[in-house]
Every structure is written in C-alpha cells, then in structure tokens.
Design an enzyme around this catalytic site. Structure first.
Site, short mmCIF file in Angstrom:
data_model
loop_
_atom_site.label_atom_id
_atom_site.label_comp_id
_atom_site.label_asym_id
_atom_site.label_seq_id
_atom_site.Cartn_x
_atom_site.Cartn_y
_atom_site.Cartn_z
N ASP A 73 45.40 106.47 -1.02
CA ASP A 73 46.62 107.14 -1.48
C ASP A 73 47.07 106.62 -2.84
OD1 ASP A 73 47.25 104.65 -0.19
OD2 ASP A 73 49.36 105.25 -0.13
N GLU A 130 48.81 102.98 1.81
CA GLU A 130 49.04 101.62 1.29
C GLU A 130 50.32 101.55 0.49
OE1 GLU A 130 48.84 98.24 -1.59
OE2 GLU A 130 49.00 100.36 -2.03
ZN LIG Z 1 47.18 99.84 -5.06
#
Ligand SMILES: [Zn+2]
Length: 368
Positions: A73, A130
C-alpha cells in the site's frame, strides 16, 4: 527490467483506502512465473474492503532462511499530480507514488530473485495496510505462518542498513468537565483547564523520559507529542469536554506501558486537588520497536555490501512484526524517507539498481 516492474507497480493504484487485490494479483503472477509457491492471507479491513497479505516461497516450507518484506500500500496522492501513477524518468530519478515507499524495494526484490536461485528457503512477503498502522504485518505476526531466520524489510533508507527502530504508541484522551455559564465559574468545571493541567504534567513526564537513554537513537530517549486538541462549545461556556491525542515513540528497551503508567499516576496526583476529575484514556496503538545486534550476521553483511554503517530510525516499521516471526531484522531500501509521502516522491535509479545488487548478494549469501 527493474524499471518496468516498478512502472507496473506504480500504475496500480494501491492507496491504503483501496483494496490491494489488484497489486497482489500482479505480484502473485510474477511469483508464479518464477516457480514460487504462493499463499494468500486475506482479511477485511474496517471499511469491509478486501486486503491480502501474500507470501511467496522458493519451496514448500514453514522455516525460511531469508525473507524480503515490502508493503503493497501507499499513502494517498494529490489527484493533480499527473506522475503519481505514471512512473516518469527525469535526471536519473524515477517519479511516482510509491517509487521509494516501497514499490522500488519490491521491484528490486523481484528482479534480484529473477537473477539468482536460492538453495535454502527464501520468502517474499508482501503486506497490506502498512501505512495505516502496520495492520497487515500485525495479522501475519499473529497467524505465524512461517518462522524466519533473517528478514530484510524494505523502506526508504538511502540503502543505509537500519538495525533498530523506535516503537509507536497512541492514546486518545477525553477529559470531562461540567458545563456552566462563564459568568459563574464556581457552578461548573472547565474540561479545558483540566486538560491544560494534565498537559502541563505531561510536559514534566517528557522531561523525566529523557533520563532513560538509548544512545543509538536521535533523540536518544522516548519522545511524546500532543498533536491534536479539541474542546468546548462556546466562548462563554465552561467546556464540558476536552479531547487530545497523546502520541509517544518509545525506545525499544522501554515498554509502551511506562508512559501510560506515568500518565495515570499524574491523573491520580491531579485528583488530590480536583477530586471530581474524570479522564478516559483509549490507548489505541502500542507498536513495539525493534533492535537487532550490531554483531548480527545480517547487519554485518549488509554493512559490508553497502559500504554504509548501520543506524537507527525514530519511526515504526514492520521489522517489529518480523521479529515476532522469530527473525533478526533489518530495514533497508532505495530512496530517502524525506521524499516519501509527498508529491514528487522519487527514487534515484542508481540506488534502485544498487538495491537489486545488494538483495541478490544477500540471497546468495544467506540462501546458499
Ligand atoms: Zn513504507
């Protein structure tokens, strides 16, 4: 090759708010083409969107020698930034959202593996979410599908091996007051004044935290921040409620609980002069830091391969979750963290290629 993969990855919009199914589909196809065994770990995010952690293994196993870890992401981008999903080369740099955080590392890892054959088990680990609290990696750390000996986690560090990172903790604090007309303050209790007194105490706590030092970090102690505050309804009303965020970044040798305990003790002390004080603390995040010994073979090898001395960072990474999978971890990748998360994010081509070479050498070194 590496540039083409990065262009493909950047073309797929994988902002954390969207499903990462498309980018995972692309990565899985590439992994299958290299004869890797893939395993999907799907889940639904808070909005009900499909998210997938993907693991690709060089052989069917649950014990891995080396893992290369990258998150799929990215942070959002300005819709007016035309290069965001159209990788653009200029002056030896590649521009696009995720170019350095962290699609550049993923492109380097895929290329490295296409150019070398591991003899001992190797895993590519591609995570979701993340950027919104390491959520995908946390799920993997809980599911424990693998044991990993060494892991290399991609993040833009200008190829400097990072052997330790601070943790990240967040609490939302709600201070209650009692509304009253401001002409008669004795009839109520201002939540804003209560919050102000608590914040004063937090400033003293921040001073005390400086005594517990970890010299590898800059600054070498746990820091705290009150980033948001909101309270009250009108200028002539004693505020009935005041909310603020309390964020702290603990050094890895200190438990996240230490600050919480100091804060609850401070509230206790405050209640001696303000017995009606009521505070609600919602500790929503307690991400631990990580630390790998400077003598670890992983750190030694990467220092030698990059020619750069290892260091530390003051932000959270997935290395902490890789530690929970049993591994010694390092964070490294092409590009500069200061260029990430902004319009005009780029990765220098030379660093991207250098990263591929370093990962290839790592595979040869740890998986032969
Ligand atoms: Zn990163």
């Amino acid at each position: 090759m590496i540039k083409e993969i990065l262009a493909d990855l950047v073309r797929i919009d994988s902002v954390s708010s969207r499903s990462n199914a498309e980018i995972v589909g692309y990565l899985e196809r590439r992994c299958v083409a290299m004869n890797l065994v893939t395993r999907r770990f799907p889940y639904l995010d808070d909005q009900g969107g499909e998210k997938i952690n993907l693991i690709a293994l060089s052989e069917e196993t649950e014990e891995v020698e080396l893992a290369l870890v990258g998150h799929t992401d990215t942070v959002p981008y300005d819709p007016n930034w035309s290069e965001a999903t159209n990788l653009t080369e200029r002056d030896g740099k590649l521009y696009g959202r995720g170019a350095c955080d962290t699609k550049g590392f993923i492109a380097a890892a895929l290329t490295a593996l296409e150019n070398t054959k591991p003899k001992k088990p190797l895993a590519l680990i591609f995570t979701a979410d993340e950027e919104i609290g390491l959520r995908g990696a946390k799920r993997l750390a809980e599911a424990k599908p693998l044991r990993v000996r060494y892991s290399i986690v991609g993040e833009p560090t200008s190829l400097k091996p990072i052997r330790a990172g601070k943790g990240y903790s967040l609490a939302e604090v709600m201070v209650e007051g009692r509304e009253a007309h401001s002409a008669y303050p004795a009839l109520g209790a201002s939540a804003i004044l209560r919050a102000a007194r608590l914040i004063n105490r937090l400033e003293s706590i921040a001073e005390k935290l400086k005594q517990d030092q970890h010299d590898a970090f800059d600054p070498p102690f746990t820091t705290l921040n009150i980033g948001l505050i909101h309270g009250g309804t009108a200028k002539n009303v004693l505020a009935g409620e005041c909310r603020f965020t309390l964020e702290w970044r603990p050094i890895p040798t200190q438990s996240s609980e230490v600050v919480l305990k100091m804060f609850t003790d401070a509230i206790e002390a405050e209640s001696e002069t303000d017995p009606d004080i009521y505070v609600q603390i919602d500790a929503s995040r307690q991400d631990t830091g990580f630390e790998t010994s400077p003598d670890s073979p992983l750190i030694r090898f990467l220092e030698q391969a990059t020619g750069l001395e290892s260091g530390t960072v003051a932000f959270g990474t997935e290395a902490a979750q890789m530690k929970l999978l049993g591994s010694e971890a390092v964070v490294i990748g092409p590009g500069d963290i200061r260029e990430a998360h902004r319009t005009g994010e780029f990765v220098p081509i030379a660093e991207l290629e250098r990263c591929e070479a370093v990962l290839r050498q790592s595979i040869q070194h740890f998986c032969s």
